[in-house]
Design an enzyme around this catalytic site. Structure first.
Site, PDB file in Angstrom:
ATOM      1  N   GLU A   1       0.636  -1.164  -0.072  1.00  0.00           N
ATOM      2  CA  GLU A   1       0.024   0.011  -0.032  1.00  0.00           C
ATOM      3  C   GLU A   1       0.680   1.177   0.032  1.00  0.00           C
ATOM      4  O   GLU A   1       0.445   2.237   0.955  1.00  0.00           O
ATOM      5  CB  GLU A   1      -0.916  -0.035   1.304  1.00  0.00           C
ATOM      6  CG  GLU A   1      -2.000  -1.335   1.216  1.00  0.00           C
ATOM      7  CD  GLU A   1      -3.003  -1.162   2.244  1.00  0.00           C
ATOM      8  OE1 GLU A   1      -2.873  -0.464   3.325  1.00  0.00           O
ATOM      9  OE2 GLU A   1      -3.897  -1.938   2.293  1.00  0.00           O
TER      10      GLU A   1
ATOM     11  N   ASN B   1       2.037  -5.282  -3.297  1.00  0.00           N
ATOM     12  CA  ASN B   1       0.875  -5.491  -2.829  1.00  0.00           C
ATOM     13  C   ASN B   1       0.114  -4.212  -2.595  1.00  0.00           C
ATOM     14  O   ASN B   1       0.613  -3.380  -1.932  1.00  0.00           O
ATOM     15  CB  ASN B   1       0.595  -6.589  -1.806  1.00  0.00           C
ATOM     16  CG  ASN B   1      -0.684  -7.083  -1.378  1.00  0.00           C
ATOM     17  OD1 ASN B   1      -1.188  -7.774  -2.204  1.00  0.00           O
ATOM     18  ND2 ASN B   1      -1.129  -7.026  -0.526  1.00  0.00           N
TER      19      ASN B   1
ATOM     20  N   HIS C   1     -10.288  -5.955  -2.509  1.00  0.00           N
ATOM     21  CA  HIS C   1     -11.269  -5.747  -1.550  1.00  0.00           C
ATOM     22  C   HIS C   1     -12.464  -5.065  -2.315  1.00  0.00           C
ATOM     23  O   HIS C   1     -12.390  -3.924  -2.515  1.00  0.00           O
ATOM     24  CB  HIS C   1     -10.816  -5.174  -0.203  1.00  0.00           C
ATOM     25  CG  HIS C   1      -9.812  -5.735   0.517  1.00  0.00           C
ATOM     26  ND1 HIS C   1     -10.025  -6.971   1.292  1.00  0.00           N
ATOM     27  CD2 HIS C   1      -8.472  -5.478   0.810  1.00  0.00           C
ATOM     28  CE1 HIS C   1      -8.963  -7.258   1.772  1.00  0.00           C
ATOM     29  NE2 HIS C   1      -8.152  -6.422   1.664  1.00  0.00           N
TER      30      HIS C   1
ATOM     31  N   GLU D   1      -5.937 -10.706  -1.437  1.00  0.00           N
ATOM     32  CA  GLU D   1      -6.989 -10.609  -0.133  1.00  0.00           C
ATOM     33  C   GLU D   1      -8.269 -10.319  -0.731  1.00  0.00           C
ATOM     34  O   GLU D   1      -9.291  -9.681  -0.187  1.00  0.00           O
ATOM     35  CB  GLU D   1      -6.376  -9.351   0.451  1.00  0.00           C
ATOM     36  CG  GLU D   1      -5.048  -9.169   0.914  1.00  0.00           C
ATOM     37  CD  GLU D   1      -4.526  -8.063   1.719  1.00  0.00           C
ATOM     38  OE1 GLU D   1      -5.458  -7.056   1.928  1.00  0.00           O
ATOM     39  OE2 GLU D   1      -3.486  -7.798   1.785  1.00  0.00           O
TER      40      GLU D   1
ATOM     41  N   ASP E   1     -12.224 -10.120  -1.316  1.00  0.00           N
ATOM     42  CA  ASP E   1     -13.447 -10.353  -0.378  1.00  0.00           C
ATOM     43  C   ASP E   1     -14.498  -9.187  -1.241  1.00  0.00           C
ATOM     44  O   ASP E   1     -13.951  -8.243  -1.780  1.00  0.00           O
ATOM     45  CB  ASP E   1     -13.341 -10.097   0.910  1.00  0.00           C
ATOM     46  CG  ASP E   1     -12.849  -8.752   1.445  1.00  0.00           C
ATOM     47  OD1 ASP E   1     -12.517  -7.888   0.716  1.00  0.00           O
ATOM     48  OD2 ASP E   1     -12.182  -8.771   2.595  1.00  0.00           O
TER      49      ASP E   1
HETATM   50  C1  XIL Z   1      -6.476  -6.263   8.157  1.00  0.00           C
HETATM   51  C2  XIL Z   1      -6.953  -7.459   9.061  1.00  0.00           C
HETATM   52  O1  XIL Z   1      -7.735  -8.341   8.094  1.00  0.00           O
HETATM   53  C3  XIL Z   1      -7.491  -6.876  10.174  1.00  0.00           C
HETATM   54  O2  XIL Z   1      -7.731  -8.170  11.073  1.00  0.00           O
HETATM   55  C4  XIL Z   1      -6.721  -5.989  10.661  1.00  0.00           C
HETATM   56  O3  XIL Z   1      -7.402  -5.332  11.978  1.00  0.00           O
HETATM   57  C5  XIL Z   1      -6.356  -4.753   9.998  1.00  0.00           C
HETATM   58  O4  XIL Z   1      -5.759  -5.250   8.725  1.00  0.00           O
HETATM   59  N1  XIL Z   1      -4.931  -4.842   3.519  1.00  0.00           N
HETATM   60  C6  XIL Z   1      -4.236  -5.375   3.964  1.00  0.00           C
HETATM   61  C7  XIL Z   1      -4.286  -6.359   5.150  1.00  0.00           C
HETATM   62  O5  XIL Z   1      -2.968  -5.534   3.368  1.00  0.00           O
HETATM   63  O6  XIL Z   1      -3.193  -6.519   5.803  1.00  0.00           O
HETATM   64  C8  XIL Z   1      -5.348  -5.783   5.783  1.00  0.00           C
HETATM   65  O7  XIL Z   1      -5.818  -6.987   6.796  1.00  0.00           O
HETATM   66  C9  XIL Z   1      -6.582  -5.402   4.983  1.00  0.00           C
HETATM   67  C10 XIL Z   1      -6.359  -4.649   3.957  1.00  0.00           C
END
Ligand code: XIL
Length: 440
Positions: free
Chosen positions: A167, A209, A246, A275, A277
């Protein structure tokens, strides 16, 4: 047939390397031209492995004692990402005092169950320990590089891919780096982190990432693309780009996703969906999951997909019900669509040399049975072999003559064209039947 290779492979059709003469001889001698005829994978990991890909999930160490959770995770996934346990605050709570307890628990669970591990993440503006948040300048740069070196060295040889930097770009239209204490140490902080990671673990794939990098026309996507292109041209060690994925109504799955993945891959890096969802429910959510799988399968260097948790109740955004299993561990419609798309193994479009091709689509569903639509292309004189799954049995059929009631059914035209359907009693299995077509 399950084939594991280093790079993804399509099942079946290898016609590009078969000469026309050979192909003609094969077709003539067999009397048919069959399409791909592999058994369907009945889990996400098995279905993804058919094309040499992995299917993963985030795992939380504090849930490893929940057997409902570990049963699903073990059955469905073959790649594991520590949801929080390898982040900076977890692994270096005090400067130069490292704590790998929970990260090690996840690696140990993964390895003892035959799974690979994605490392997440070595350098990030978020979830930094307090001591690091208060640092700046060359002291922070050294501390960051030491962190990368120590953590990557601890897990050396055990990590499939590391999210080295997470990020680092700003949202919106600027295309700029995200402002952070790390960015303020100098624009070269990202490549310095990648070089330190390569030195510490030369066999892990090293990934950049990020999120909101899915739509090819967005400034943030272009900015990351330009960085990766620059890194490749200057020999900065980068092997892969992770797309967090996401999605929700404010950040929907883009229609040009395969373009984005393909353009990054063309730079000479693997791409991974890291990741995933998708907020929502029902058919809308399921169709978006299917779109993501199809985009990945369309890009040979898209090597795997990971979802960000097992059940909706495990999600960091549980109110969005964004995952593939509900809170009771039941498979959602999104799971069925995802599995089907993995098993379809690509676009399903007819290829040159196929006598005929059949596509199989899930349709209406009831508690005890569901409809399956089949469509043949390439020939009007066909025979389709339909492989029911498990104890499934035939209830009904339309627009074709179907023989058999369980196991393998045979369908032939009955004068109603090339689209037909069947109703299947589940008898315990909701897996979509597979079908192969031959000309008669
Ligand atoms: C999130 C986790 O799922 C949570 O449990 C935590 O509180 C915050 O981080 N991008 C990422 C992940 O790269 O590491 C994040 O994970 C979600 C967004």
């Amino acid at each position: 047939m399950m084939t594991r290779t280093l790079t993804p492979r399509r099942r079946g059709r290898t016609l590009g390397v078969v000469s026309l003469a050979t192909l003609t001889a094969l077709v003539l001698s067999a009397g048919i031209a069959a399409t791909s005829a592999q058994a369907a994978g009945s889990t996400l990991q098995a279905a993804a492995a058919e094309s040499g890909r992995y299917f993963g999930t985030a795992i939380a160490a504090n849930k490893l004692s929940d057997t409902a959770y570990t049963t699903i995770a073990n059955r469905e996934f073959n790649m594991v990402t520590a949801e929080n346990e390898m982040k900076l605050d977890a692994t270096e709570p005090n400067q130069n005092q490292f704590n790998f307890t929970n990260g090690d628990r996840i690696v140990s669970w993964a390895r003892s169950n035959g799974k690979q591990v994605r490392g997440h993440t070595l350098a990030w503006h978020s979830q930094q320990p307090g001591w690091m948040q208060n640092m700046s300048g060359s002291a922070l740069r050294s501390a960051m590089l030491n962190h990368v070196t120590q953590v990557a060295t601890h897990y050396r040889g055990q990590i499939h891919s590391w999210d080295v930097v997470n990020e680092a770009f700003a949202d919106g239209s600027s295309g700029a780096r995200r402002d952070s204490n790390l960015q303020r140490t100098g624009n070269d902080w990202i490549e310095a982190a990648f070089r330190a990671a390569r030195a510490a673990d030369p066999n892990a794939k090293l990934c950049y990432n990020d999120y909101n990098t899915d739509n090819w026309s967005h400034a943030k996507t272009q900015a990351v693309y330009n960085m990766v292109r620059d890194f490749k041209s200057r020999g900065v060690p980068i092997d892969c780009v992770g797309f967090q994925a996401h999605f929700n109504s404010g950040n929907p799955v883009p229609s040009n996703y395969h373009t984005t993945l393909g353009n990054f891959a063309a730079l000479g890096v693997d791409v991974q969906i890291t990741e995933l969802d998708i907020a929502g429910s029902g058919t809308s959510q399921a169709e978006q999951y299917r779109g993501i799988v199809q985009a990945c399968l369309a890009v040979s260097r898209c090597t795997g997909i990971s979802v960000w948790g097992v059940r909706d109740s495990d999600s960091w955004r549980s109110g969005d019900t964004p995952l593939l299993f509900d809170g009771n561990g039941n498979k959602k419609l999104a799971y069925n669509y995802t599995l089907d798309a993995l098993n379809a193994g690509g676009t399903g479009n007819p290829q040159p040399g196929d006598g005929c091709t059949v596509t199989v689509t899930r349709a209406e569903e009831w508690s005890d049975r569901f409809n399956v639509s089949l469509a043949v292309s390439g020939s009007s004189t066909w025979r389709v072999a339909i492989q029911l799954q498990g104890a499934q049995s035939l209830q009904n059929s339309w627009n074709a003559t179907v023989s058999g009631t369980s196991g393998t059914l045979t369908a032939t035209p009955n004068g109603n064209g090339n689209s037909f359907g069947i109703t299947v009693y589940k008898n315990g299995s909701t897996t979509l039947p597979t079908a192969t077509c031959s000309t008669t």
